[in-house]
Design a protein around this motif. Structure first.
Motif, PDB file in Angstrom:
ATOM      1  N   SER A  64      11.826  -0.438  -2.704  1.00 45.41           N
ATOM      2  CA  SER A  64      10.597   0.213  -3.124  1.00 45.41           C
ATOM      3  C   SER A  64      10.891   1.385  -4.050  1.00 45.41           C
ATOM      4  O   SER A  64      11.862   2.123  -3.855  1.00 45.41           O
ATOM      5  CB  SER A  64       9.808   0.723  -1.912  1.00 45.41           C
ATOM      6  N   ASP A  72       0.306   4.963  -0.651  1.00 51.26           N
ATOM      7  CA  ASP A  72       1.082   4.393  -1.751  1.00 51.26           C
ATOM      8  C   ASP A  72       0.505   4.878  -3.071  1.00 51.26           C
ATOM      9  O   ASP A  72      -0.244   5.862  -3.101  1.00 51.26           O
ATOM     10  CB  ASP A  72       1.149   2.863  -1.673  1.00 51.26           C
ATOM     11  N   ASP A 129       7.825   5.697   0.774  1.00 53.19           N
ATOM     12  CA  ASP A 129       8.517   4.667   1.551  1.00 53.19           C
ATOM     13  C   ASP A 129       9.892   5.159   1.980  1.00 53.19           C
ATOM     14  O   ASP A 129      10.330   4.910   3.112  1.00 53.19           O
ATOM     15  CB  ASP A 129       8.654   3.383   0.737  1.00 53.19           C
TER      16      ASP A 129
END
Length: 576
Positions: free
Chosen positions: A463, A556, A468
């Motif tokens: 990622s 995100d 993350d």
């Protein structure tokens, strides 16, 4: 009419002494319309749109002060236009909204030479980055780390950001008048940026270790461990970057993806190719990200199609470092980048150590990532006491000027050496899991006084998101705790501290960025849990801390509505 063209936007902003920009929030889309001195059609749209949907409401009115000389500051003006739209657009997929952004950005690109400008320009100069803008007063919740690993959550606060992107002050709303009075800017010149109840401002995320050249195969190749992974996937892919056109296209994607994920600063590995590495410099500059960029060095134990001679490696690295320094772009610095001990001879590493000290630039490499790698180093250098000792002997552990990735299997003596040298560590938990390398004892390093930041280590990690990486670091610490209850796991607050100030410390730039202390550059993100398609669901019972915790574990790129580097929102330029 709605403002769909960049030229119309500029005309509205420069037509008179003051101008209002109003962003409407509605169930289906966000519109920007001029109010006060605008055309009758625009006023009609304003009233019609508001009246047609009772749920619509004004969520921001910004006052643009005195006219700005467009011919001198067109790049900064268009950045501000996009900022006014972007920061408060809760529906970021609105066709009208996207059209406005693209028009303004296209005009900005044409005015400044575009993202693919002439080689060597490397984006805006230091003067352009400090060109005339407006001082802004950010009003709402502030989250930052005054010291690692402490995290402060400060509701109803103010951050004053000067026109050059420098933080002037931070304080509670109750002290706003006093803070403004103590600043060098008259009260009437401040632009208020009112955050909504679902938004907060926090320091930009810092990726202290990432391979931009590996981005294209991110998410693949996790069937083998490190040394086989390098042979099977990494070296064949990185060899392709001898083609500068290929490199430019690939790096543009990598940098944009990281910036969209809230990464305001990244420490990049490129490849052994000098021209290809300059393409990464250009990509970073085009997006306005803050970065360290390194030309990889390796003169042994590599395939014939991807290796340098010792002389070529030192000469090309010297030329690369000098070329980047000559650009005088304050956001981009070269970093000396020996890949790791197994692929670098002592002669090469000592030459790079001398170069780093002579030019006073950062050094980055890998240390103690896998057990197989450590055994290989022992075989190559039986006269050295440890893997760390090899780097130290070559002058690569410069005082506060080195960051080492992984550092999973260090001895107590090696940890003491890193502490004594002021060496930073990039904790790359995702890659450590994916390549089955091990679990870094992050609590032990922090307790020992070693500076620790977080790294995605793309493409060893899957990622491009430092959020993350923070989650993976928390999980890794819990695995350590399962094995040893005395080794306390990371909390989400500690992980967020490492993702910001920790990264700045690891890279030796915590005097410039990492938190909101006055005098530092405003590298920041505005996070929002209520954006369109947000992966975060909140409930009425959630406290502010609950909401930010959900962001750390669930958030995100969809939750970033602005990404500031040196006071300029860079997200719109790179999210198209």
């Amino acid at each position: 009419m709605m403002l769909h063209s960049g030229s119309s936007v500029l005309a509205m902003l420069t037509h008179s002494a003051t101008r209002r920009v109003v962003l409407l929030r509605s169930a289906d889309r966000g519109h920007v319309v001029p109010e006060g001195g605008a055309s009758a059609r625009a006023r009609q749209l304003f009233s019609t749109r508001r009246g047609s949907n009772p749920s619509s409401k004004i969520i921001m009115i910004a006052i643009w002060p005195t006219p700005v000389p467009v011919w001198e500051h067109i790049h900064r003006i268009t950045a501000e236009i996009v900022h006014l739209v972007h920061i408060y657009a809760l529906n970021q997929h609105s066709a009208h909204y996207q059209q406005l952004r693209k028009s303004a950005i296209a005009m900005s690109g044409s005015a400044t030479g575009g993202a693919d400008g002439a080689r060597g320009s490397a984006g805006p100069t230091a003067a352009a980055l400090k060109s005339s803008s407006v001082p802004r007063l950010f009003c709402g919740t502030v989250v930052h780390s005054p010291t690692v690993p402490l995290l402060e959550i400060l509701p109803d606060h103010r951050i004053g950001v000067l026109a050059d992107g420098t933080i002037a002050f931070v304080g509670p709303a109750s002290e706003e008048a006093e803070l403004i009075a103590q600043s060098s800017v008259p009260e009437k010149e401040w632009i208020r940026v009112e955050l909504t109840a679902t938004q907060w401002v926090m320091p930009g995320l810092i990726d202290s270790h990432v391979h931009a050249s590996q981005y294209l195969y991110t998410g693949t190749g996790y069937d083998v461990e490190l040394l086989d992974w390098l042979k099977k996937y990494t070296f064949p892919t990185e060899a392709k970057y001898s083609d500068r056109a290929f490199a430019a296209a690939a790096y543009a994607k990598a940098v944009r993806r990281h910036l969209m994920n809230g990464t305001t600063t990244a420490c990049y590995f490129a490849t052994i190719h000098r021209e290809g590495t300059m393409a990464l410099v250009d990509a970073v500059a085009a997006c306005g990200q803050r970065a360290f960029v390194g030309k990889v060095c390796m003169d042994r134990n590599a395939p014939d199609f991807y290796i340098e001679t010792t002389k070529d490696s030192i000469d090309d690295t010297t030329a690369f470092v000098d070329e980047v320094l000559a650009l005088r772009n304050p956001l981009i610095q070269p970093v000396i980048t020996p890949r790791f001990v197994p692929t670098c001879s002592l002669e090469l590493m000592k030459g790079l150590g001398s170069l780093a000290q002579d030019r006073s630039v950062l050094v980055q490499s890998h240390l103690s990532e896998s057990k197989g790698e450590i055994e290989w180093v022992k075989d190559l250098h039986p006269d050295h006491s440890s893997y760390t000792d090899v780097y130290d002997d070559c002058g690569l552990l410069n005082q506060n000027k080195t960051v080492m990735a992984h550092c999973i299997h260090l001895s107590d003596e090696e940890i003491a050496t890193l502490k004594a040298r002021g060496t930073g560590v990039a904790h790359c938990a995702s890659s450590n899991f994916c390549l089955m390398s091990g679990v870094m004892p992050v609590r032990k390093l922090l307790t020992s006084g070693v500076k620790v930041g977080l790294g995605t280590d793309v493409a060893g990690g899957y990622s491009s998101s430092i959020l993350d990486a923070a989650r993976q670091a928390i999980t890794a610490s819990k695995i350590r705790t399962i094995a040893n209850k005395a080794e306390a796991p990371l909390s989400w607050k500690e992980a967020l501290s490492l993702a910001t100030l920790g990264g700045a410390q690891a890279l030796g730039i915590d005097g410039e960025i990492g938190n909101f202390l006055p005098g530092k550059a405003f590298d920041a993100v505005i996070a929002d849990t209520a954006t369109t398609s947000s992966p975060i669901d909140t409930q009425e019972a959630d406290s502010l801390e609950d909401t930010i915790s959900k962001f750390v574990f669930l958030g995100d790129d969809r939750n970033f509505v602005a990404v500031y580097v040196n006071g300029i929102d860079r997200l719109p330029t790179c999210s198209l």
